[in-house]
Design a protein around this motif. Structure first.
Motif, PDB file in Angstrom:
ATOM      1  N   PHE A  66       5.126  13.211 -18.682  1.00  0.00           N
ATOM      2  CA  PHE A  66       4.888  12.199 -17.674  1.00  0.00           C
ATOM      3  C   PHE A  66       5.398  12.761 -16.363  1.00  0.00           C
ATOM      4  CE2 PHE A  66       5.760   8.204 -15.481  1.00  0.00           C
ATOM      5  CZ  PHE A  66       4.605   7.502 -15.770  1.00  0.00           C
ATOM      6  N   ASP A  67       4.595  12.714 -15.325  1.00  0.00           N
ATOM      7  CA  ASP A  67       4.997  13.245 -14.030  1.00  0.00           C
ATOM      8  C   ASP A  67       4.797  12.171 -12.980  1.00  0.00           C
ATOM      9  OD1 ASP A  67       5.571  16.191 -12.908  1.00  0.00           O
ATOM     10  OD2 ASP A  67       4.483  15.026 -11.408  1.00  0.00           O
ATOM     11  N   ASN A  68       5.740  12.058 -12.077  1.00  0.00           N
ATOM     12  CA  ASN A  68       5.688  11.027 -11.040  1.00  0.00           C
ATOM     13  C   ASN A  68       4.882  11.437  -9.823  1.00  0.00           C
ATOM     14  OD1 ASN A  68       7.256   9.177 -12.418  1.00  0.00           O
ATOM     15  ND2 ASN A  68       9.154  10.064 -11.682  1.00  0.00           N
ATOM     16  N   ARG A  69       4.116  12.495  -9.947  1.00  0.00           N
ATOM     17  CA  ARG A  69       3.339  12.971  -8.809  1.00  0.00           C
ATOM     18  C   ARG A  69       1.865  13.068  -9.178  1.00  0.00           C
ATOM     19  NH1 ARG A  69       7.864  17.404  -8.363  1.00  0.00           N
ATOM     20  NH2 ARG A  69       7.759  16.928 -10.548  1.00  0.00           N
ATOM     21  N   SER A  70       1.101  13.617  -8.271  1.00  0.00           N
ATOM     22  CA  SER A  70      -0.332  13.802  -8.477  1.00  0.00           C
ATOM     23  C   SER A  70      -0.586  14.688  -9.694  1.00  0.00           C
ATOM     24  CB  SER A  70      -0.907  14.480  -7.229  1.00  0.00           C
ATOM     25  OG  SER A  70      -2.185  14.994  -7.479  1.00  0.00           O
ATOM     26  N   PRO A  71      -1.679  14.456 -10.417  1.00  0.00           N
ATOM     27  CA  PRO A  71      -1.996  15.347 -11.534  1.00  0.00           C
ATOM     28  C   PRO A  71      -2.201  16.782 -11.056  1.00  0.00           C
ATOM     29  CG  PRO A  71      -3.837  13.866 -11.075  1.00  0.00           C
ATOM     30  CD  PRO A  71      -2.679  13.393 -10.266  1.00  0.00           C
ATOM     31  N   TRP A  72      -2.583  16.952  -9.793  1.00  0.00           N
ATOM     32  CA  TRP A  72      -2.779  18.298  -9.264  1.00  0.00           C
ATOM     33  C   TRP A  72      -1.468  19.061  -9.165  1.00  0.00           C
ATOM     34  CZ3 TRP A  72      -7.188  20.375  -9.806  1.00  0.00           C
ATOM     35  CH2 TRP A  72      -8.305  19.553  -9.902  1.00  0.00           C
ATOM     36  N   HIS A  73      -0.354  18.359  -9.122  1.00  0.00           N
ATOM     37  CA  HIS A  73       0.946  19.028  -9.139  1.00  0.00           C
ATOM     38  C   HIS A  73       1.133  19.755 -10.472  1.00  0.00           C
ATOM     39  CE1 HIS A  73       5.363  19.177  -9.648  1.00  0.00           C
ATOM     40  NE2 HIS A  73       5.278  19.613  -8.414  1.00  0.00           N
ATOM     41  N   VAL A  74       0.827  19.094 -11.564  1.00  0.00           N
ATOM     42  CA  VAL A  74       0.938  19.695 -12.898  1.00  0.00           C
ATOM     43  C   VAL A  74      -0.130  20.775 -13.064  1.00  0.00           C
ATOM     44  CG1 VAL A  74       0.871  19.248 -15.382  1.00  0.00           C
ATOM     45  CG2 VAL A  74       1.862  17.545 -13.842  1.00  0.00           C
ATOM     46  N   ILE A  75      -1.352  20.483 -12.654  1.00  0.00           N
ATOM     47  CA  ILE A  75      -2.444  21.444 -12.769  1.00  0.00           C
ATOM     48  C   ILE A  75      -2.121  22.719 -11.994  1.00  0.00           C
ATOM     49  CG2 ILE A  75      -4.839  21.856 -12.042  1.00  0.00           C
ATOM     50  CD1 ILE A  75      -5.354  18.872 -12.818  1.00  0.00           C
ATOM     51  N   ASP A  76      -1.579  22.575 -10.791  1.00  0.00           N
ATOM     52  CA  ASP A  76      -1.228  23.755  -9.999  1.00  0.00           C
ATOM     53  C   ASP A  76      -0.166  24.605 -10.681  1.00  0.00           C
ATOM     54  OD1 ASP A  76      -3.063  23.396  -7.991  1.00  0.00           O
ATOM     55  OD2 ASP A  76      -1.665  22.413  -6.630  1.00  0.00           O
ATOM     56  N   MET A  77       0.762  23.974 -11.382  1.00  0.00           N
ATOM     57  CA  MET A  77       1.764  24.745 -12.124  1.00  0.00           C
ATOM     58  C   MET A  77       1.106  25.603 -13.199  1.00  0.00           C
ATOM     59  SD  MET A  77       4.896  22.182 -12.728  1.00  0.00           S
ATOM     60  CE  MET A  77       5.628  21.281 -11.407  1.00  0.00           C
ATOM     61  N   PHE A  78       0.217  24.999 -13.960  1.00  0.00           N
ATOM     62  CA  PHE A  78      -0.492  25.746 -15.003  1.00  0.00           C
ATOM     63  C   PHE A  78      -1.375  26.839 -14.390  1.00  0.00           C
ATOM     64  CE2 PHE A  78      -0.434  21.647 -17.721  1.00  0.00           C
ATOM     65  CZ  PHE A  78       0.820  21.946 -18.194  1.00  0.00           C
ATOM     66  N   ARG A  79      -2.113  26.482 -13.348  1.00  0.00           N
ATOM     67  CA  ARG A  79      -3.024  27.423 -12.706  1.00  0.00           C
ATOM     68  C   ARG A  79      -2.283  28.632 -12.138  1.00  0.00           C
ATOM     69  NH1 ARG A  79      -3.901  28.263  -7.817  1.00  0.00           N
ATOM     70  NH2 ARG A  79      -2.928  26.346  -7.131  1.00  0.00           N
ATOM     71  N   GLN A  80      -1.148  28.401 -11.498  1.00  0.00           N
ATOM     72  CA  GLN A  80      -0.387  29.505 -10.906  1.00  0.00           C
ATOM     73  C   GLN A  80       0.107  30.473 -11.979  1.00  0.00           C
ATOM     74  OE1 GLN A  80       2.596  27.571  -8.534  1.00  0.00           O
ATOM     75  NE2 GLN A  80       1.117  26.922  -6.999  1.00  0.00           N
ATOM     76  N   VAL A  81       0.555  29.942 -13.102  1.00  0.00           N
ATOM     77  CA  VAL A  81       0.996  30.817 -14.199  1.00  0.00           C
ATOM     78  C   VAL A  81      -0.170  31.655 -14.689  1.00  0.00           C
ATOM     79  CG1 VAL A  81       1.798  30.856 -16.600  1.00  0.00           C
ATOM     80  CG2 VAL A  81       2.917  29.367 -14.935  1.00  0.00           C
ATOM     81  N   GLU A  82      -1.314  31.033 -14.893  1.00  0.00           N
ATOM     82  CA  GLU A  82      -2.457  31.762 -15.447  1.00  0.00           C
ATOM     83  C   GLU A  82      -3.058  32.758 -14.467  1.00  0.00           C
ATOM     84  OE1 GLU A  82      -2.817  32.084 -18.436  1.00  0.00           O
ATOM     85  OE2 GLU A  82      -1.484  30.425 -18.912  1.00  0.00           O
ATOM     86  N   GLU A  83      -3.046  32.444 -13.186  1.00  0.00           N
ATOM     87  CA  GLU A  83      -3.526  33.424 -12.212  1.00  0.00           C
ATOM     88  C   GLU A  83      -2.636  34.664 -12.219  1.00  0.00           C
ATOM     89  OE1 GLU A  83      -3.798  31.276  -8.535  1.00  0.00           O
ATOM     90  OE2 GLU A  83      -5.773  30.477  -9.022  1.00  0.00           O
ATOM     91  N   LYS A  84      -1.350  34.446 -12.375  1.00  0.00           N
ATOM     92  CA  LYS A  84      -0.400  35.564 -12.422  1.00  0.00           C
ATOM     93  C   LYS A  84      -0.543  36.356 -13.726  1.00  0.00           C
ATOM     94  CE  LYS A  84       4.570  36.390 -12.154  1.00  0.00           C
ATOM     95  NZ  LYS A  84       5.879  35.744 -12.039  1.00  0.00           N
TER      96      LYS A  84
END
Length: 114
Positions: A66-84
């Motif tokens: 559960f995150d208190n922010r936009s879903p894009w906050h969580v998505i960006d975390m996953f995306r940044q790891v995978e881009e790296k």
């Protein structure tokens, strides 16, 4: 000396404002924590589905949460790891199902679908 310190402080603040204005990972929010995101994610790396412990180690967060922010906050975390990690030759797939403020379920996938 005081004038120099004031000018340096002003320049630093101006630089921070300009950076914050144009950084791509900004999230519009009229009030703190106005969006509640409930999510469940699964990931596979090179064809192997990650366990909860492996998921937490790779992404530094739980696969269900559960995150208190936009879903894009969580998505960006996953995306940044995978881009790296993709630069290291790893092939990962992620499916994240999420609800924003208890509304209908939505889905996000990595890698992006054309």
């Amino acid at each position: 000396m005081r004038t120099l310190i004031a000018m340096l402080l002003f320049a630093f603040q101006l630089g921070a404002i300009v950076y914050a204005r144009f950084v791509p990972t900004r999230y519009f929010c009229w009030a703190p924590y106005d969006i509640q995101t409930d999510y469940v994610a699964t990931a596979a790396v090179d064809g192997k589905t990650l366990t909860e412990a492996e998921f937490r180690k790779r992404y530094r967060r739980s696969s269900r949460g559960f995150d208190n922010r936009s879903p894009w906050h969580v998505i960006d975390m996953f995306r940044q790891v995978e881009e790296k990690r993709s630069k290291l030759g790893e092939q990962a797939t992620i499916v994240m199902k999420y609800r924003v403020n208890g509304k209908e379920a939505q889905e996000w996938r990595w890698p992006p679908q054309p």
